[in-house]
Design a protein around this motif. Structure first.
Motif, PDB file in Angstrom:
ATOM      1  N   ARG A   6       3.891   9.798   1.466  1.00  0.00           N
ATOM      2  CA  ARG A   6       2.686  10.000   2.284  1.00  0.00           C
ATOM      3  C   ARG A   6       1.534   9.141   1.754  1.00  0.00           C
ATOM      4  N   GLU A   7       1.320   9.189   0.448  1.00  0.00           N
ATOM      5  CA  GLU A   7       0.244   8.402  -0.165  1.00  0.00           C
ATOM      6  C   GLU A   7       0.485   6.906   0.024  1.00  0.00           C
ATOM      7  N   TYR A   8       1.730   6.494  -0.192  1.00  0.00           N
ATOM      8  CA  TYR A   8       2.080   5.087  -0.042  1.00  0.00           C
ATOM      9  C   TYR A   8       1.776   4.595   1.374  1.00  0.00           C
ATOM     10  N   LEU A   9       2.236   5.333   2.369  1.00  0.00           N
ATOM     11  CA  LEU A   9       2.027   4.908   3.753  1.00  0.00           C
ATOM     12  C   LEU A   9       0.548   4.906   4.138  1.00  0.00           C
ATOM     13  N   ALA A  10      -0.169   5.940   3.743  1.00  0.00           N
ATOM     14  CA  ALA A  10      -1.596   6.007   4.074  1.00  0.00           C
ATOM     15  C   ALA A  10      -2.340   4.835   3.442  1.00  0.00           C
ATOM     16  N   GLU A  11      -2.059   4.570   2.170  1.00  0.00           N
ATOM     17  CA  GLU A  11      -2.724   3.459   1.476  1.00  0.00           C
ATOM     18  C   GLU A  11      -2.335   2.113   2.073  1.00  0.00           C
ATOM     19  N   ARG A  12      -1.074   1.983   2.415  1.00  0.00           N
ATOM     20  CA  ARG A  12      -0.601   0.713   2.991  1.00  0.00           C
ATOM     21  C   ARG A  12      -1.304   0.410   4.307  1.00  0.00           C
ATOM     22  N   PHE A  13      -1.357   1.382   5.207  1.00  0.00           N
ATOM     23  CA  PHE A  13      -1.978   1.129   6.508  1.00  0.00           C
ATOM     24  C   PHE A  13      -3.492   1.025   6.409  1.00  0.00           C
ATOM     25  N   GLN A  14      -4.102   1.731   5.471  1.00  0.00           N
ATOM     26  CA  GLN A  14      -5.539   1.573   5.265  1.00  0.00           C
ATOM     27  C   GLN A  14      -5.841   0.184   4.708  1.00  0.00           C
ATOM     28  N   ASP A  16      -4.032  -2.483   5.215  1.00  0.00           N
ATOM     29  CA  ASP A  16      -3.833  -3.414   6.333  1.00  0.00           C
ATOM     30  C   ASP A  16      -5.057  -3.432   7.242  1.00  0.00           C
ATOM     31  N   ALA A  17      -5.611  -2.258   7.509  1.00  0.00           N
ATOM     32  CA  ALA A  17      -6.808  -2.174   8.355  1.00  0.00           C
ATOM     33  C   ALA A  17      -7.963  -2.928   7.702  1.00  0.00           C
ATOM     34  N   THR A  18      -8.133  -2.738   6.414  1.00  0.00           N
ATOM     35  CA  THR A  18      -9.209  -3.422   5.684  1.00  0.00           C
ATOM     36  C   THR A  18      -9.020  -4.941   5.749  1.00  0.00           C
ATOM     37  N   ALA A  19      -7.798  -5.408   5.527  1.00  0.00           N
ATOM     38  CA  ALA A  19      -7.519  -6.848   5.574  1.00  0.00           C
ATOM     39  C   ALA A  19      -7.785  -7.407   6.972  1.00  0.00           C
ATOM     40  N   LEU A  20      -7.417  -6.657   7.989  1.00  0.00           N
ATOM     41  CA  LEU A  20      -7.664  -7.113   9.357  1.00  0.00           C
ATOM     42  C   LEU A  20      -9.158  -7.154   9.671  1.00  0.00           C
ATOM     43  N   ARG A  21      -9.904  -6.183   9.184  1.00  0.00           N
ATOM     44  CA  ARG A  21     -11.354  -6.186   9.405  1.00  0.00           C
ATOM     45  C   ARG A  21     -12.012  -7.355   8.655  1.00  0.00           C
ATOM     46  N   GLU A  22     -11.515  -7.661   7.471  1.00  0.00           N
ATOM     47  CA  GLU A  22     -12.020  -8.824   6.735  1.00  0.00           C
ATOM     48  C   GLU A  22     -11.704 -10.112   7.498  1.00  0.00           C
ATOM     49  N   ARG A  23     -10.568 -10.161   8.139  1.00  0.00           N
ATOM     50  CA  ARG A  23     -10.181 -11.302   8.967  1.00  0.00           C
ATOM     51  C   ARG A  23     -11.153 -11.464  10.124  1.00  0.00           C
ATOM     52  N   VAL A  24     -11.466 -10.352  10.779  1.00  0.00           N
ATOM     53  CA  VAL A  24     -12.414 -10.382  11.895  1.00  0.00           C
ATOM     54  C   VAL A  24     -13.783 -10.866  11.411  1.00  0.00           C
ATOM     55  N   ALA A  25     -14.218 -10.379  10.263  1.00  0.00           N
ATOM     56  CA  ALA A  25     -15.513 -10.796   9.712  1.00  0.00           C
ATOM     57  C   ALA A  25     -15.514 -12.289   9.403  1.00  0.00           C
ATOM     58  N   ALA A  26     -14.427 -12.796   8.853  1.00  0.00           N
ATOM     59  CA  ALA A  26     -14.339 -14.229   8.551  1.00  0.00           C
ATOM     60  C   ALA A  26     -14.393 -15.051   9.831  1.00  0.00           C
ATOM     61  N   MET A  27     -13.734 -14.577  10.853  1.00  0.00           N
ATOM     62  CA  MET A  27     -13.762 -15.277  12.134  1.00  0.00           C
ATOM     63  C   MET A  27     -15.178 -15.279  12.716  1.00  0.00           C
ATOM     64  N   MET A  44      -5.724  -4.197  16.152  1.00  0.00           N
ATOM     65  CA  MET A  44      -4.682  -3.899  15.160  1.00  0.00           C
ATOM     66  C   MET A  44      -5.258  -3.084  14.004  1.00  0.00           C
ATOM     67  N   ALA A  45      -6.476  -3.421  13.572  1.00  0.00           N
ATOM     68  CA  ALA A  45      -7.129  -2.670  12.493  1.00  0.00           C
ATOM     69  C   ALA A  45      -7.352  -1.218  12.921  1.00  0.00           C
ATOM     70  N   ASP A  46      -7.785  -1.034  14.153  1.00  0.00           N
ATOM     71  CA  ASP A  46      -7.978   0.331  14.671  1.00  0.00           C
ATOM     72  C   ASP A  46      -6.662   1.103  14.645  1.00  0.00           C
ATOM     73  N   ALA A  47      -5.587   0.440  15.071  1.00  0.00           N
ATOM     74  CA  ALA A  47      -4.276   1.097  15.083  1.00  0.00           C
ATOM     75  C   ALA A  47      -3.830   1.435  13.658  1.00  0.00           C
ATOM     76  N   CYS A  48      -4.046   0.523  12.723  1.00  0.00           N
ATOM     77  CA  CYS A  48      -3.689   0.783  11.320  1.00  0.00           C
ATOM     78  C   CYS A  48      -4.454   1.993  10.782  1.00  0.00           C
ATOM     79  N   GLU A  49      -5.746   2.072  11.116  1.00  0.00           N
ATOM     80  CA  GLU A  49      -6.542   3.226  10.662  1.00  0.00           C
ATOM     81  C   GLU A  49      -6.049   4.516  11.296  1.00  0.00           C
ATOM     82  N   GLN A  50      -5.639   4.448  12.563  1.00  0.00           N
ATOM     83  CA  GLN A  50      -5.104   5.645  13.215  1.00  0.00           C
ATOM     84  C   GLN A  50      -3.813   6.089  12.537  1.00  0.00           C
ATOM     85  N   VAL A  51      -2.952   5.135  12.195  1.00  0.00           N
ATOM     86  CA  VAL A  51      -1.716   5.482  11.493  1.00  0.00           C
ATOM     87  C   VAL A  51      -2.044   6.092  10.131  1.00  0.00           C
TER      88      VAL A  51
END
Length: 135
Positions: A6-14, A16-27, A44-51
């Protein structure tokens, strides 16, 4: 202490969401990055946060089997969300989450079965070759 599935999956998707948001900011700063556009990356970041939220909401159990069963109960919901998505990249987030849970289930099942399937070739202390001196 070992990290739970549970911890692994939550951290992984969070993460991913952070990396995607950083990507959006860079763009937004004008950086050209290959891959999905800013709108798709944001979705995709929103979906990762929902997961991550869904996984975090699963009640943690000290019994690993119960905890894994609780995570597995998310698979149909994740698959429904994937099927409802029009954007393939967002669909892939939900489908990927279901796949990760299945992979963890499979790994846990293999780990649980391993001790039962293991054989100890050194268990017999006798030599199975004939003792007639010919080898």
């Amino acid at each position: 202490m070992a990290q739970t599935a549970r911890e692994y999956l939550a951290e992984r998707f969070q993460a991913d969401a952070t990396a995607l948001r950083e990507r959006v900011a860079a763009m937004a700063r004008g950086t050209s990055i290959p891959g999905p556009d800013a709108a798709t990356s944001r979705a995709m970041a929103d979906a990762c946060e929902q997961v991550a939220t869904m996984v975090s909401a699963v009640v943690q159990s000290p019994d690993a089997t119960v905890a894994l069963d609780a995570l597995a109960a998310l698979i149909p919901l994740l698959e429904q969300r994937a099927a409802a998505q029009k954007q393939p990249a967002v669909r892939a987030v939900y489908a990927g989450a279901a796949t990760r849970i299945r992979e963890i289930q499979d790994a846990e099942a293999r780990a649980a079965a391993a001790p039962m399937n293991a054989t100890d070739d050194d268990a017999d202390d006798h030599d199975d070759a004939p003792d007639d001196g010919a080898r």
